[in-house]
Design an enzyme around this catalytic site. Structure first.
Site, mmCIF file in Angstrom:
data_model
loop_
_atom_site.group_PDB
_atom_site.id
_atom_site.type_symbol
_atom_site.label_atom_id
_atom_site.label_comp_id
_atom_site.label_asym_id
_atom_site.label_seq_id
_atom_site.Cartn_x
_atom_site.Cartn_y
_atom_site.Cartn_z
ATOM 1 N N LEU A 22 2.169 2.254 -6.840
ATOM 2 C CA LEU A 22 2.418 3.656 -7.173
ATOM 3 C C LEU A 22 1.132 4.473 -7.261
ATOM 4 O O LEU A 22 1.132 5.585 -7.777
ATOM 5 C CB LEU A 22 3.184 3.763 -8.491
ATOM 6 C CG LEU A 22 4.577 3.137 -8.525
ATOM 7 C CD1 LEU A 22 5.245 3.390 -9.867
ATOM 8 C CD2 LEU A 22 5.453 3.666 -7.392
ATOM 9 N N ASP A 54 -3.817 7.542 -0.393
ATOM 10 C CA ASP A 54 -3.512 7.583 -1.826
ATOM 11 C C ASP A 54 -4.305 8.667 -2.546
ATOM 12 O O ASP A 54 -3.761 9.431 -3.352
ATOM 13 C CB ASP A 54 -3.813 6.227 -2.466
ATOM 14 C CG ASP A 54 -2.819 5.156 -2.067
ATOM 15 O OD1 ASP A 54 -2.127 5.338 -1.053
ATOM 16 O OD2 ASP A 54 -2.749 4.131 -2.764
ATOM 17 N N SER A 88 -4.622 3.309 -9.129
ATOM 18 C CA SER A 88 -6.077 3.354 -8.973
ATOM 19 C C SER A 88 -6.528 4.692 -8.409
ATOM 20 O O SER A 88 -7.550 5.248 -8.843
ATOM 21 C CB SER A 88 -6.547 2.208 -8.063
ATOM 22 O OG SER A 88 -6.014 2.334 -6.758
#
Length: 329
Positions: free
Chosen positions: A117, A164, A120
Site C-alpha cells: 500500500l 509510488d 515506504s
C-alpha cells in the site's frame, strides 16, 4: 515542530513491470502516513515509530552509526523502515543545504509496512516535506516526488520506480512509464482492500522477477504482457467501464502469479473476492504477502474477506485526490 502527511496507494495495474519501463497505474487512497519533525541542536537522529506493522520503537543514532531497533519483526523489514527515514533525511539536508541538521522524528502510519500500500513512499514523501519545511524550505510536489524516488532508489538497490512516490506526492490516479509521470482522470472506484497481516520483502521479490526474466524469455514476455494490460486498462479507466476494468485487474493478477510474486494468502483473498461477486481482484504492490485490491460497489466482498482464513483486515478505501500536505503540529 513541522508535520506532514502523505497517502498510501493501490496498484490498479503494472507493479513489477514498471521497473522495466512498462507503464503502471497506481492511485492514492485515504490512508496516510504522518511524519513530525523537530530540528535538534546536534546532528543526531531520533526516530520514534508509532505503527509500521511493527511494535512501536525508538532509536537514536548519529549519521555514521549502525543502529537497529529491538522489535519483533524481520531484520530486513526493520532496516528498510529505518533506511527510508535516513534516505529522506539525506534528501532534505541536500535540498536545504544543511548537511549537519539533526532531527527528532515521529512516524504515525495507518498504512502497514511492506504490504503493498505504499507505506515506504508515503513515509519518505512526508518525511522529506516535513524536514525541508522545518529547515525553512518548501518544495513543490514534483520535486518532492523526485527526491523521494531517489531516496527509495538508494534503499532498494536501484530497483525502485517512480510510481509510488509520484502517486503519494500528487494524489489521485497517475500513470507512470519510465520517467514520464502524470495525473490521469479516474471515476469513483469501489475499492475494497484485504490485508493478510503479513509483508513481502520488496527487494527480494523484485530480484526474483529479475532473475526469472533473465533466465526465461517467456518470463520477459509476461512482463511485457503486463504492460499491454496497463495500456488497455488506461482506455477502460477513461471510459469508466468498471466491469472491464475488473476483468483486466484479474488478468493482471494471473500474470503476477505466473512471475511467482503471489502467495497462498493473497490468492485465497483474491478468489474469495471473486466468489463474492467482485468485478475483479488482484494483489497490489510487490506481493509475497500483504494486500489485495478488489472492485465491488456492494458490501459482499468486504464481508467475504472478513470471513476468509488468513485475512486479518478488510476495508473500503476511497480515492484520495490530495497528495502530500502540511498538518497542524
Amino acid at each position: 515542530m513541522t508535520v506532514s502527511s502523505a497517502p498510501g496507494k493501490v496498484y490498479l495495474f503494472g507493479e513489477h513491470a514498471v521497473v522495466y519501463g512498462e507503464p503502471a497505474v497506481p492511485c492514492a487512497i485515504e490512508r496516510r502516513a504522518t511524519v513530525s519533525v523537530e530540528q535538534r541542536d546536534d546532528d543526531r537522529l531520533r526516530v520514534h515509530a508509532e505503527d509500521l506493522s511493527l511494535d512501536g520503537f525508538t532509536v537514536e543514532y548519529s549519521s555514521d552509526a549502525d543502529a537497529t531497533p529491538d522489535v519483533d519483526a524481520s531484520e530486513s523489514l526493520v532496516r528498510a523502515g529505518v533506511g527510508y527515514v535516513d534516505a529522506a533525511v539525506s534528501q532534505a539536508r541536500e535540498a536545504a543545504d544543511a548537511p549537519d541538521a539533526g532531527f527528532d522524528i515521529t512516524i504515525e502510519s495507518a498504512i502497514p509496512l511492506g504490504a503493498g500500500l505504499g507505506s515506504s513512499a508515503a513515509v519518505t514523501v512526508a518525511g522529506i516535506d516535513a524536514a525541508t519545511r522545518e529547515l525553512g524550505v518548501e518544495l513543490p510536489a514534483t520535486e518532492l516526488a523526485d527526491r523521494a524516488y531517489r531516496a527509495e532508489l538508494a534503499v532498494q538497490d536501484g530497483e525502485a520506480s517512480r510510481a509510488d512516490t509520484f502517486c503519494s506526492a500528487t494524489g489521485g490516479a497517475v500513470r507512470v512509464e519510465g520517467d514520464d509521470c502524470r495525473a490521469i482522470e479516474a471515476p469513483d472506484l469501489p475499492i475494497v482492500v484485504g490485508f493478510d497481516g503479513g509483508a513481502g520483502d520488496t527487494g527480494e521479490l523484485v530480484a526474483g522477477v529479475r532473475a526469472l526474466r533473465e533466465e526465461y524469455d517467456f518470463a520477459a514476455d509476461t512482463v511485457e504482457s503486463i504492460g499491454d494490460v496497463v495500456r488497455r486498462g488506461e482506455d477502460v479507466l477513461a471510459d469508466g467501464d468498471l466491469e472491464e476494468l475488473g476483468r483486466l485487474m484479474s488478468f493482471n493478477h494471473g500474470l503476477l502469479e505466473a512471475l511467482g510474486v503471489s502467495s497462498r494468502s493473497l490468492d485465497n483473498m483474491v478468489w474469495a473476492a471473486r466468489d463474492a461477486g467482485a468485478l475483479g481482484a488482484k494483489l497490489t504492490g510487490a506481493g509475497g504477502g500483504g494486500c489485495i485490491v478488489a472492485l465491488d460497489p456492494t458490501d459482499e466482498t468486504k464481508t467475504a474477506l472478513q470471513f476468509t482464513p488468513g485475512c486479518e483486515e478488510a476495508f473500503r478505501a476511497e480515492l484520495d485526490t490530495e497528495g502530500v500536505r502540511a498538518e497542524e503540529p
